[in-house]
Design an enzyme around this catalytic site. Structure first.
Site, mmCIF file in Angstrom:
data_model
loop_
_atom_site.group_PDB
_atom_site.id
_atom_site.type_symbol
_atom_site.label_atom_id
_atom_site.label_comp_id
_atom_site.label_asym_id
_atom_site.label_seq_id
_atom_site.Cartn_x
_atom_site.Cartn_y
_atom_site.Cartn_z
ATOM 1 N NE ARG A 95 8.515 -48.017 17.450
ATOM 2 C CZ ARG A 95 8.984 -48.063 16.215
ATOM 3 N NH1 ARG A 95 10.032 -48.814 15.928
ATOM 4 N NH2 ARG A 95 8.416 -47.370 15.263
ATOM 5 C CE LYS A 101 11.786 -44.975 14.693
ATOM 6 N NZ LYS A 101 12.484 -43.740 14.313
ATOM 7 C CG HIS A 148 -8.417 -43.628 21.791
ATOM 8 N ND1 HIS A 148 -9.011 -42.632 22.534
ATOM 9 C CD2 HIS A 148 -9.316 -43.986 20.863
ATOM 10 C CE1 HIS A 148 -10.232 -42.411 22.075
ATOM 11 N NE2 HIS A 148 -10.435 -43.209 21.050
ATOM 12 C CB ALA A 169 -9.617 -41.276 18.248
ATOM 13 C CB ALA A 196 -10.795 -38.017 14.845
ATOM 14 N NE ARG A 253 -1.597 -19.213 19.858
ATOM 15 C CZ ARG A 253 -0.311 -19.243 20.225
ATOM 16 N NH1 ARG A 253 0.122 -20.159 21.057
ATOM 17 N NH2 ARG A 253 0.548 -18.351 19.767
#
Length: 177
Positions: free
Chosen positions: A58, A76, A88, A105, A149, A162
């Site tokens: 966006r 965004k 993802h 993820a 994740a 880091r």
């Protein structure tokens, strides 16, 4: 972060002929934007980047070279520096991601304090509380940081270079309201 849209828009005119620019969206000729990805101006996607199917970038984003915005990820008003990767199903709002940052993820960098009556974002830096005078601000993420994740980084967080954020972790540098 509120001015980032204007800053990115202003950078469009200075981009070289290696960028395809159309309606406020600039994509480097070596970048790949897969079918089904959505870009909303102003946006700059740099050399050798991958913007995967189902992702959303966006307005007010600059994605530097060799970056990945994976499937189902959303950016965004964010700057993503060289070599950073969103695996993802990531969401990153109103943030600065340093070089070689990796989000596994489902990791989220939140940009709004939904749980507080006072919505203004305060950045905690050492023993100082810095008022941002805005209600939308994500995080400042140092070079080489790894976010596991399904981790959540709360608004106003600073992650030093880091830093390792474990899977399912919550990083919130502000005390409860």
């Amino acid at each position: 972060m509120e001015q980032l849209r204007e800053i990115v828009h202003g950078l469009l005119d200075g981009l070289g002929s290696d960028f395809r620019i159309e309606d406020g969206i600039a994509v480097h000729r070596t970048a790949t934007v897969e079918d089904g990805a959505s870009l909303k101006a102003p946006v700059i996607v740099g050399p050798r980047c991958l913007v995967a199917q189902g992702s959303l970038i966006r307005g007010g984003c600059w994605v530097d070279e060799d970056c990945i915005v994976g499937p189902g990820s959303e950016l965004k008003t964010t700057i993503v520096f060289r070599g950073s990767k969103l695996a993802h199903f990531n969401i990153v709002g109103d943030s600065l991601l340093g070089e070689d940052v990796n989000l596994e993820a489902g990791a989220i960098i939140a940009n709004h304090r939904n749980e507080r009556d006072e919505k203004s974002i305060v950045i905690q830096y050492g023993d100082r509380a810095i008022e941002t005078a805005t209600t939308k601000f994500g995080a400042l993420v140092g070079d080489g940081t790894r976010i596991g994740a399904n981790a959540v980084v709360a608004p106003g967080v600073i992650l030093a270079p880091r830093t390792i954020v474990g899977r399912w972790a919550l990083i919130d540098q502000r005390p409860p309201a």
